[in-house]
Design a protein around this motif. Structure first.
Motif, mmCIF file in Angstrom:
data_model
loop_
_atom_site.group_PDB
_atom_site.id
_atom_site.type_symbol
_atom_site.label_atom_id
_atom_site.label_comp_id
_atom_site.label_asym_id
_atom_site.label_seq_id
_atom_site.Cartn_x
_atom_site.Cartn_y
_atom_site.Cartn_z
ATOM 1 N N TRP A 43 34.225 6.656 80.876
ATOM 2 C CA TRP A 43 35.483 7.039 80.249
ATOM 3 C C TRP A 43 36.435 5.916 80.411
ATOM 4 O O TRP A 43 37.332 5.560 80.551
ATOM 5 C CB TRP A 43 36.039 8.320 80.816
ATOM 6 C CG TRP A 43 35.158 9.515 80.559
ATOM 7 C CD1 TRP A 43 33.907 9.547 80.022
ATOM 8 C CD2 TRP A 43 35.465 10.863 80.859
ATOM 9 N NE1 TRP A 43 33.416 10.823 79.975
ATOM 10 C CE2 TRP A 43 34.371 11.651 80.479
ATOM 11 C CE3 TRP A 43 36.558 11.491 81.417
ATOM 12 C CZ2 TRP A 43 34.332 13.028 80.653
ATOM 13 C CZ3 TRP A 43 36.514 12.851 81.592
ATOM 14 C CH2 TRP A 43 35.417 13.604 81.201
ATOM 15 N N LYS A 45 34.802 17.355 76.449
ATOM 16 C CA LYS A 45 34.346 16.246 77.286
ATOM 17 C C LYS A 45 34.114 16.674 78.737
ATOM 18 O O LYS A 45 33.459 15.964 79.489
ATOM 19 C CB LYS A 45 35.292 15.045 77.199
ATOM 20 C CG LYS A 45 36.569 15.148 77.941
ATOM 21 C CD LYS A 45 37.373 13.860 77.760
ATOM 22 C CE LYS A 45 38.617 13.876 78.602
ATOM 23 N NZ LYS A 45 39.400 12.666 78.425
ATOM 24 N N ASN A 70 27.561 11.629 77.970
ATOM 25 C CA ASN A 70 28.739 10.743 78.020
ATOM 26 C C ASN A 70 29.364 10.821 79.399
ATOM 27 O O ASN A 70 30.400 11.449 79.599
ATOM 28 C CB ASN A 70 29.762 11.192 76.973
ATOM 29 C CG ASN A 70 29.166 11.248 75.580
ATOM 30 O OD1 ASN A 70 28.967 10.234 74.945
ATOM 31 N ND2 ASN A 70 28.826 12.463 75.140
#
Length: 155
Positions: free
Chosen positions: A155, A141, A150
């Motif tokens: 988050w 990530k 993303n």
């Protein structure tokens, strides 16, 4: 060439006063699949095309090929990239015998600061500056290719 790299979160901004280089970076991905990423980057006024292979199980190493390209070519290739161009400022700081590259992200990744150090061996010793936080080596990530799809704001 095999790249050996460790990544860390950054706990404060005291690295800025220690930086000897600062560059604005824009980068996008023609391919962001983990098995092979193809990145277009503009660093300052220079373009680069980079291909990276999949990471090792430890997340410390992977194949990397990079070629300098013209600024015009890089600007045109960025237009072909997947959505989610990364914007950041990179600071370079010497610590002991190594150089840390610290990326301060903007846009959808604002608030994220990551330090990277390239090594010649996976077990190579290096000094940790006081502004280094948790290690995130191998955590996908925190890969820029992941952040482009993303972003940190989600988050």
């Amino acid at each position: 060439m095999i790249e050996i790299e460790r990544k860390f979160l950054v706990s404060n901004d005291s690295f800025i006063e220690q930086a000897f280089v600062k560059n604005k970076i824009s980068q996008g991905y023609l391919s962001s699949v983990p098995e092979r990423t193809v990145r277009v980057r503009i660093k300052g006024d220079v373009g680069f095309l980079t291909i990276k292979g999949a990471s090792s199980k430890s997340g410390l190493s992977r194949y990397e090929w990079e070629k300098e390209i013209s600024l015009n070519d890089a600007e045109n290739l960025l237009l072909l990239c997947e959505p989610g161009v990364i914007e950041k400022t990179r600071y370079e700081v010497i610590s002991g015998n190594h150089t840390f590259e610290i990326d301060v992200f903007y846009g959808d990744n604002k608030g994220l600061i990551i330090a990277e150090i390239e090594l010649t061996a996976e077990m190579e010793y290096f000094e940790l500056p006081d502004w280094i936080g948790a290690e995130v080596t191998g955590d996908v990530k925190y890969y820029n290719s992941f952040l482009s799809q993303n972003p940190f704001k989600n988050w």
